[in-house]
Design a protein around this motif. Sequence first.
Motif, PDB file in Angstrom:
ATOM      1  N   LYS A  80       0.825  -1.213   0.000  1.00 18.73           N
ATOM      2  CA  LYS A  80       0.000   0.000   0.000  1.00 18.73           C
ATOM      3  C   LYS A  80       0.858   1.261   0.000  1.00 18.73           C
ATOM      4  N   ASP A  81       2.105   1.151   0.496  1.00 20.90           N
ATOM      5  CA  ASP A  81       2.981   2.310   0.544  1.00 20.90           C
ATOM      6  C   ASP A  81       3.785   2.500  -0.748  1.00 20.90           C
ATOM      7  N   GLU A  95       5.816  -5.448   5.326  1.00 21.10           N
ATOM      8  CA  GLU A  95       4.692  -4.621   4.863  1.00 21.10           C
ATOM      9  C   GLU A  95       3.763  -4.293   6.036  1.00 21.10           C
ATOM     10  N   LYS A  97       4.598  -4.095   9.165  1.00 21.18           N
ATOM     11  CA  LYS A  97       5.300  -3.120  10.019  1.00 21.18           C
ATOM     12  C   LYS A  97       5.157  -1.704   9.458  1.00 21.18           C
ATOM     13  N   ALA A  98       5.238  -1.554   8.148  1.00 20.61           N
ATOM     14  CA  ALA A  98       5.093  -0.226   7.534  1.00 20.61           C
ATOM     15  C   ALA A  98       3.698   0.325   7.808  1.00 20.61           C
ATOM     16  N   ILE A  99       2.681  -0.515   7.716  1.00 21.62           N
ATOM     17  CA  ILE A  99       1.302  -0.088   7.986  1.00 21.62           C
ATOM     18  C   ILE A  99       1.139   0.212   9.476  1.00 21.62           C
ATOM     19  N   ASP A 101       3.440   1.156  11.591  1.00 25.40           N
ATOM     20  CA  ASP A 101       4.139   2.417  11.892  1.00 25.40           C
ATOM     21  C   ASP A 101       3.271   3.611  11.504  1.00 25.40           C
ATOM     22  N   LYS A 102       2.611   3.508  10.369  1.00 24.94           N
ATOM     23  CA  LYS A 102       1.746   4.589   9.891  1.00 24.94           C
ATOM     24  C   LYS A 102       0.570   4.829  10.849  1.00 24.94           C
ATOM     25  N   HIS A 103       0.084   3.744  11.469  1.00 19.97           N
ATOM     26  CA  HIS A 103      -1.078   3.844  12.355  1.00 19.97           C
ATOM     27  C   HIS A 103      -0.714   3.858  13.844  1.00 19.97           C
ATOM     28  N   GLY A 104       0.575   3.914  14.155  1.00 25.59           N
ATOM     29  CA  GLY A 104       1.012   3.980  15.546  1.00 25.59           C
ATOM     30  C   GLY A 104       0.797   2.689  16.327  1.00 25.59           C
ATOM     31  N   THR A 159      -6.056  -2.285   4.790  1.00 27.03           N
ATOM     32  CA  THR A 159      -5.603  -3.657   4.572  1.00 27.03           C
ATOM     33  C   THR A 159      -6.800  -4.452   4.066  1.00 27.03           C
TER      34      THR A 159
END
Length: 191
Positions: A80-81, A95, A97-99, A101-104, A159
């Motif tokens: 998605k990034d 992937e 982890k990237a999501i 991180d974006k959502h805290g 997601t």
Amino acid sequence: MRTALRNTKLTTGLTVLGAAGIATTALGGTAHAATTPPQTKPAAHATQTAADKDDKKSDKADDKKAEKKADKAEGKGKGKDGKSYPDNLDGWIREAKAIMDKHGIPGSYDGIKRNIIRESAGDPNAVNNWDVNAQKGTPSRGLLQVIQPTFDQYHVKGTPDKLTDPVANIVAACNYAADRYGTMDNVDSAY
């Protein structure tokens, strides 16, 4: 054999050099190609050009599809990034982890992987048909063995809305673990 080879070269020469070039090559002497005045194109050519453009667009679309198919076969996919992640456990965790991180949503790569290995041995289609949840009709599924009601409550927008999607399963499970235990890193057994 030599005759066939010469014929091949001559035929190739026709394609590359054209008639004037062949005359020059065949005569072996000095020859001058006659120039022909440019011819006007018939009106039907414009239609053909539009069709050719459509064919080229179609070819480009086919090329992109083939490229995606090849990437998938090689285990690559776009997240998605916009980054590429391999279609395997490492890629799914990265992937996710990237999501997260974006959502805290807290959780380390190692904490997530440790729990995945314990829960499903890395099988995104794993199903637990024997525990209390399964006995109640809601078996745990996916990499982190999540039940459907928990997935529905902790699913993270953006997601896939599918319990067994590897990335969606990881993110929802980590979201649940963060709410319940502070982080997936604090989970050391069934949760």
